[in-house]
Scaffold this motif. Structure first.
Motif, PDB file in Angstrom:
ATOM      1  N   PRO A 146     -22.094  22.335 -35.355  1.00 37.78           N
ATOM      2  CA  PRO A 146     -22.596  21.781 -34.097  1.00 37.78           C
ATOM      3  C   PRO A 146     -24.062  22.158 -33.897  1.00 37.78           C
ATOM      4  CG  PRO A 146     -21.226  23.687 -33.661  1.00 37.78           C
ATOM      5  CD  PRO A 146     -21.173  23.454 -35.139  1.00 37.78           C
ATOM      6  N   PHE A 148     -25.445  23.447 -31.477  1.00 37.17           N
ATOM      7  CA  PHE A 148     -25.601  24.742 -30.822  1.00 37.17           C
ATOM      8  C   PHE A 148     -25.732  25.878 -31.823  1.00 37.17           C
ATOM      9  CE2 PHE A 148     -22.509  22.148 -28.394  1.00 37.17           C
ATOM     10  CZ  PHE A 148     -23.389  21.713 -27.429  1.00 37.17           C
ATOM     11  N   LEU A 149     -24.925  25.800 -32.886  1.00 42.10           N
ATOM     12  CA  LEU A 149     -24.905  26.884 -33.855  1.00 42.10           C
ATOM     13  C   LEU A 149     -26.217  26.894 -34.641  1.00 42.10           C
ATOM     14  CD1 LEU A 149     -22.712  28.911 -34.193  1.00 42.10           C
ATOM     15  CD2 LEU A 149     -21.781  27.599 -36.095  1.00 42.10           C
ATOM     16  N   ILE A 259     -28.947  16.418 -26.594  1.00 45.28           N
ATOM     17  CA  ILE A 259     -28.538  17.819 -26.635  1.00 45.28           C
ATOM     18  C   ILE A 259     -29.697  18.727 -27.053  1.00 45.28           C
ATOM     19  CG2 ILE A 259     -26.902  19.463 -27.629  1.00 45.28           C
ATOM     20  CD1 ILE A 259     -25.402  17.411 -26.153  1.00 45.28           C
TER      21      ILE A 259
ATOM     22  N   SER B 237     -18.032  19.196 -25.873  1.00 48.60           N
ATOM     23  CA  SER B 237     -18.873  20.395 -25.789  1.00 48.60           C
ATOM     24  C   SER B 237     -20.281  20.019 -25.379  1.00 48.60           C
ATOM     25  CB  SER B 237     -18.864  21.144 -27.126  1.00 48.60           C
ATOM     26  OG  SER B 237     -19.465  20.373 -28.133  1.00 48.60           O
ATOM     27  N   GLY B 238     -20.770  18.865 -25.877  1.00 48.12           N
ATOM     28  CA  GLY B 238     -22.103  18.420 -25.510  1.00 48.12           C
ATOM     29  C   GLY B 238     -22.214  18.169 -24.019  1.00 48.12           C
ATOM     30  N   PHE B 241     -21.894  21.302 -22.024  1.00 51.67           N
ATOM     31  CA  PHE B 241     -23.138  22.058 -22.185  1.00 51.67           C
ATOM     32  C   PHE B 241     -24.223  21.524 -21.257  1.00 51.67           C
ATOM     33  CE2 PHE B 241     -27.352  21.919 -24.234  1.00 51.67           C
ATOM     34  CZ  PHE B 241     -27.662  23.263 -24.190  1.00 51.67           C
ATOM     35  N   ILE B 257     -21.214  27.850 -23.977  1.00 53.66           N
ATOM     36  CA  ILE B 257     -22.485  27.787 -24.706  1.00 53.66           C
ATOM     37  C   ILE B 257     -23.652  27.623 -23.739  1.00 53.66           C
ATOM     38  CG2 ILE B 257     -23.819  26.304 -26.265  1.00 53.66           C
ATOM     39  CD1 ILE B 257     -21.185  25.910 -27.827  1.00 53.66           C
ATOM     40  N   GLN B 258     -23.419  26.857 -22.678  1.00 53.29           N
ATOM     41  CA  GLN B 258     -24.474  26.668 -21.680  1.00 53.29           C
ATOM     42  C   GLN B 258     -24.931  28.017 -21.127  1.00 53.29           C
ATOM     43  OE1 GLN B 258     -23.324  24.941 -17.969  1.00 53.29           O
ATOM     44  NE2 GLN B 258     -25.310  23.966 -17.681  1.00 53.29           N
ATOM     45  N   PHE B 261     -26.844  30.202 -23.935  1.00 53.06           N
ATOM     46  CA  PHE B 261     -28.249  29.997 -24.285  1.00 53.06           C
ATOM     47  C   PHE B 261     -29.189  30.711 -23.316  1.00 53.06           C
ATOM     48  CE2 PHE B 261     -27.276  26.635 -27.381  1.00 53.06           C
ATOM     49  CZ  PHE B 261     -28.212  26.978 -28.346  1.00 53.06           C
ATOM     50  N   LEU B 264     -29.302  34.307 -24.795  1.00 50.86           N
ATOM     51  CA  LEU B 264     -29.181  34.288 -26.253  1.00 50.86           C
ATOM     52  C   LEU B 264     -29.650  35.590 -26.900  1.00 50.86           C
ATOM     53  CD1 LEU B 264     -28.440  32.569 -28.724  1.00 50.86           C
ATOM     54  CD2 LEU B 264     -30.787  31.768 -28.791  1.00 50.86           C
ATOM     55  N   VAL B 271     -23.003  32.300 -27.532  1.00 51.72           N
ATOM     56  CA  VAL B 271     -23.194  30.976 -28.121  1.00 51.72           C
ATOM     57  C   VAL B 271     -22.426  30.878 -29.432  1.00 51.72           C
ATOM     58  CG1 VAL B 271     -24.851  29.388 -29.162  1.00 51.72           C
ATOM     59  CG2 VAL B 271     -25.455  30.599 -27.080  1.00 51.72           C
ATOM     60  N   MET B 272     -22.495  31.959 -30.222  1.00 54.31           N
ATOM     61  CA  MET B 272     -21.919  31.938 -31.573  1.00 54.31           C
ATOM     62  C   MET B 272     -20.405  31.717 -31.557  1.00 54.31           C
ATOM     63  SD  MET B 272     -24.372  32.390 -33.667  1.00 54.31           S
ATOM     64  CE  MET B 272     -26.085  32.808 -33.492  1.00 54.31           C
ATOM     65  N   GLY B 275     -19.464  28.310 -30.703  1.00 58.48           N
ATOM     66  CA  GLY B 275     -20.091  27.494 -31.744  1.00 58.48           C
ATOM     67  C   GLY B 275     -19.265  27.502 -33.020  1.00 58.48           C
TER      68      GLY B 275
END
Lengths: 322, 301
Positions: A146, A148-149, A259, B237-238, B241, B257-258, B261, B264, B271-272, B275
Motif C-alpha cells: 500500500p 502508506f507503507l 492519497i 483504507s484510502g 485515511f 494510519i491517518q 502519519f 510517524l 503506520v507500519m 500497513g
C-alpha cells in the motif's frame, strides 16, 4: 488509417457524454435543493434574491435535460462555475493545482516505465531462472504494497533519518527545478510502485511470448547478438500490449495521487478534491472529477491512435476493431 | 482409483461415487492445479492468517480498542502492549485486531456488492444483446473512466460516511469490471450447441441463463473477485485515511494510519502495523486469485 482514427474519436464521444451524465446525476442526487448544494450551503444562509440569481445562472428554471445541456456546454468550455466559499471562479481554484499533480503523475509514470520494462525484459530473457524468480516475487510484492507503507518507509529513511529530502510540501518546478524534484521524488516513487509491478508482469509474459516467435529464431541463427535481437526485433512487438496499459494507467495514477498528495502535503488536484468534499464545495468536486475522467478518456484515445501507428494490422484494417 | 480403497476406510465410500465421474475428475484436477504452485499456498496461509486474526484477535486481546490511557500515550512495544499504544494511549494491537474485522468485512462485502450485480447484468446483456447491451457497455466504459477512488469518494460525499455506505460506494465503482468479464464469456458460451439444445426443449430464458450459461461463464469473474478484495481493502483504507470513510473512533486500518502519519517519527509502528496488514491481505488475495485463475482456466495464462 484516417477512418480508424475517426472511428475511435466517435467511440470516445459517447463515453465522455456518459461520464458527464453520471456526474450530473450524482450531483443531483445530493440531498437538498440543487442551488444550495451547488452553493455548498445545505441549510441556506442565502437570501431569496441570491437564490433566484443562482437558479438563473445555473439554468435551474429550465427542464432537466436543458439544464444538463447548458451545464455540459459550460463544462466543455472550461466554465465550472463559482466557488461559494471563496467566491472565486472554480477554474481559478483548480488551475494552480494542475501543476503538482501532473508533475508527480508524470514522474511516477516515467519511473514505473523504466523499472517495469527493465525488470520485465530481464526476467523474460532467462525465464524460470533464479533471477526471474526473484524479480517476479519482487513485482508480486510491489503490486501489493500500500502507498502508506512505501511512503512511511521513504519518509522515515530519507526525510527523518538521513534528512536528504523534505518530508512534505511542494516547490513549483519553474521556481526551482532542483528543489521541485526533491519535493516530488518521494510521492512519485510511492505512486509508481504498483504500476511498475503491473508493467513488469505484463512485459515479462509478452516478451517471453515474442521470444518464441520464429522470426526471433531467425535473427538468432543468423548470428545477431542477443542484446540486438531483443532491442531491435523483439522489443517492438513485445511493447504492443504495454501501450494499452499505459493509457489505462493514467486513471490509477490520478486515483493514487489523491492519497499520496495527502500523505506528502502536496497542493495538487487530489488534495483539492478531498478538501472540497469535506467542505461540501460541490462545484469544485464536479470540476475535478470531470477533468480526471476527461483526461483518462483522452489518454485512451491517444493510445488507440498510437496503436494504429505501431501495429500495421490495425492500420490496414486486417483486424476489425471492436 | 487406487486411492478409493484407502479413502473408504475412514470415510463413507459412497460419497465420492454419487458425483458423475467427469465432474469429480474436473474438481480434483482443478484442486491440483490450484495447489501446484507453492506461492498459491502462501496466499492461502496469508488469507487464513488475516481472517483468524480478525475473528479471534479481538477475543484474545485483553484491552478495549476504545479505552484511552492518557498516562501511557505513544508507548513503545512492551510485554503489556505488544505493539505499543497510540496517541491516546489505546492499545495498538487491540485496535489492529478490531480494525481488521471492520476492514476485512468491508473488503469482502464490497466485492460481493460489486460482483453479484455486475455478473448478473453482464449475464443478462451478454445473453440478450441488442441495444440494452450497447447502452450498458457504454455505461461501464464511462464508469471505468473515473479513477475508482475518486468515484468512491464522490459517492461517499453523496451517501454520507459509515461502513454500509462505504461498501455501497466501493461496490458502485467496481461492478463494471465484473459485468464486462461475464458478458465477454457469455457471448461465447451462448453460441454453444448445448444452449441451443436446452432452448429447443423449451427451457425459460431465465433458467437457461442462470442454470446453463452462468456456470460456464462465471470463472473469470470469480478470479476477478479474489483480486477485487485487495482493491476494496485498499479503497477502504484510502478513504478512511482521508477521513472520508469509517468515522472515528471506530478503528480501521485506514483510520489508524491517518493518526500514524501525524506521529510517524515518534511511533512509526502506528503506520507500519496496519500497513503490513493491508500488504499481507492484498498479497494473499492476489495469490489466491492467481491460483484460482490457473485452477479454473488452465488454458488462460
Amino acid at each position: 488509417m484516417g477512418r480508424y482514427i475517426l472511428g475511435r474519436i466517435f467511440a470516445a464521444v459517447p463515453v465522455i457524454f456518459m461520464t458527464a451524465v453520471l456526474i450530473f446525476v450524482i450531483m443531483r442526487l445530493l440531498p437538498g435543493d440543487p442551488v444550495l448544494v451547488i452553493a455548498g450551503q445545505p441549510d441556506s444562509a442565502l437570501d431569496e434574491e441570491t437564490l433566484r440569481n443562482l437558479r438563473e445562472q445555473w439554468g435551474l428554471n429550465e427542464p432537466v435535460w436543458v439544464q444538463f445541456a447548458i451545464w455540459l456546454g459550460k463544462m466543455l468550455t472550461g466554465d465550472f462555475g463559482t466557488s461559494f466559499v471563496t467566491r472565486q471562479p472554480v477554474t481559478a481554484l483548480v488551475l494552480p493545482r494542475l501543476g503538482p499533480t501532473l508533475q508527480i503523475t508524470m514522474m511516477a509514470w516515467l519511473i514505473a516505465i523504466t523499472i517495469g520494462l527493465t525488470v520485465g525484459v530481464v526476467s523474460a530473457t532467462a525465464p524460470n531462472s533464479r533471477k526471474d524468480w526473484i524479480l517476479s516475487l519482487g513485482s508480486l510484492f510491489a503490486a501489493a504494497v500500500p502507498f502508506f507503507l512505501t511512503a512511511s518507509l521513504l519518509m522515515l529513511l530519507f526525510a527523518l533519518q538521513l534528512r536528504w529530502l523534505p518530508a512534505s510540501g511542494y516547490t513549483p518546478f519553474f521556481d526551482d527545478p532542483l528543489r521541485s524534484l526533491r519535493s516530488t521524488i518521494m510521492p512519485a516513487i510511492t505512486l509508481s510502485f504498483g504500476f511498475a509491478a503491473v508493467l513488469a508482469r505484463q512485459m515479462r509474459s509478452s516478451m517471453v511470448e515474442v521470444l518464441e516467435q520464429p522470426y526471433i529464431t531467425t535473427a538468432r541463427s543468423k548470428g545477431l547478438r542477443e542484446r540486438l535481437t531483443i532491442s531491435r526485433h523483439a522489443m517492438k512487438n513485445a511493447m504492443l500490449p504495454i501501450v494499452t496499459i499505459l493509457g489505462f494507467s493514467l486513471g490509477n495514477l490520478f486515483g493514487g495521487s489523491v492519497i499520496t498528495e495527502r500523505i506528502f502535503a502536496v497542493p495538487g488536484m487530489g488534495r483539492l478534491l478531498v478538501d472540497s468534499v469535506s467542505a461540501r464545495e460541490y462545484a469544485v468536486v464536479q470540476a475535478i472529477v470531470f477533468i480526471f475522467a476527461f483526461t483518462v478518456v483522452a489518454a485512451n484515445l491517444i493510445v488507440d491512435v498510437l496503436y494504429a501507428f505501431l501495429d500495421p494490422r490495425i492500420r490496414l484494417g486486417a483486424r476489425g476493431g471492436s | 482409483m487406487a486411492a478409493s480403497g484407502t479413502v473408504g476406510t475412514d470415510r463413507p465410500a459412497v460419497l465420492p461415487q454419487i458425483r458423475p465421474v467427469e465432474k469429480r475428475r474436473g474438481l480434483r484436477q482443478a484442486l491440483r492445479r490450484f495447489t501446484r504452485r507453492r506461492v498459491v499456498l502462501i496466499g492461502v496461509v496469508l488469507v487464513a492468517f488475516e481472517l483468524l486474526f480478525a475473528i479471534f484477535g479481538p477475543l484474545l486481546i485483553p484491552y478495549e480498542p476504545q479505552r484511552q490511557d492518557l498516562f501511557h500515550t505513544l508507548a513503545p512495544p512492551s510485554p503489556e502492549h505488544l505493539l505499543g499504544t497510540d496517541d491516546l494511549g489505546r492499545d495498538i494491537l487491540s485496535r489492529l485486531a478490531h480494525g481488521s474485522r471492520i476492514s476485512l468485512t468491508i473488503g469482502l462485502s464490497a466485492v460481493f456488492a460489486a460482483g453479484i450485480p455486475g455478473v448478473l447484468l453482464g449475464l443478462l446483456v451478454g445473453y440478450k444483446g441488442g441495444t440494452l447491451d450497447n447502452v450498458v457497455m457504454r455505461v461501464t466504459d464511462s464508469v471505468m473512466a473515473f479513477p475508482s477512488i475518486v468515484l468512491t469518494l464522490t459517492i461517499v460525499a453523496v451517501l454520507g460516511q459509515g461502513i454500509f455506505n462505504l461498501i455501497i460506494a466501493i461496490g458502485v465503482a467496481g461492478w463494471p469490471n465484473y459485468a464486462r468479464l461475464t458478458r465477454g464469456q457469455v457471448l461465447a458460451v451462448r453460441e454453444y450447441d448445448y444452449v441451443l439444445a436446452v432452448r429447443t426443449v423449451g427451457a425459460t430464458q431465465t433458467r437457461i441463463m442462470l442454470r446453463h450459461v452462468l456456470p460456464n461463464a462465471i470463472n473469470p469473474a470469480i478470479v476477478a473477485m479474489s483480486l477485487g478484495v485487495g482493491f476494496a481493502i485498499v479503497a477502504e483504507s484510502g478513504l478512511s485515511f482521508l477521513g472520508l470513510g469509517v468515522l472515528p473512533p471506530t478503528p480501521t486500518w485506514g483510520s489508524m494510519i491517518q493518526t500514524g502519519f501525524q506521529v510517524l517519527e515518534i511511533a512509526p509502528g502506528l503506520v507500519m502495523a496496519p500497513g503490513v496488514m493491508i500488504f499481507l491481505a492484498v498479497l494473499g488475495f492476489n495469490l489466491l486469485g492467481d491460483g484460482l485463475r490457473e485452477a479454473l482456466d488452465p488454458y488462460l495464462k
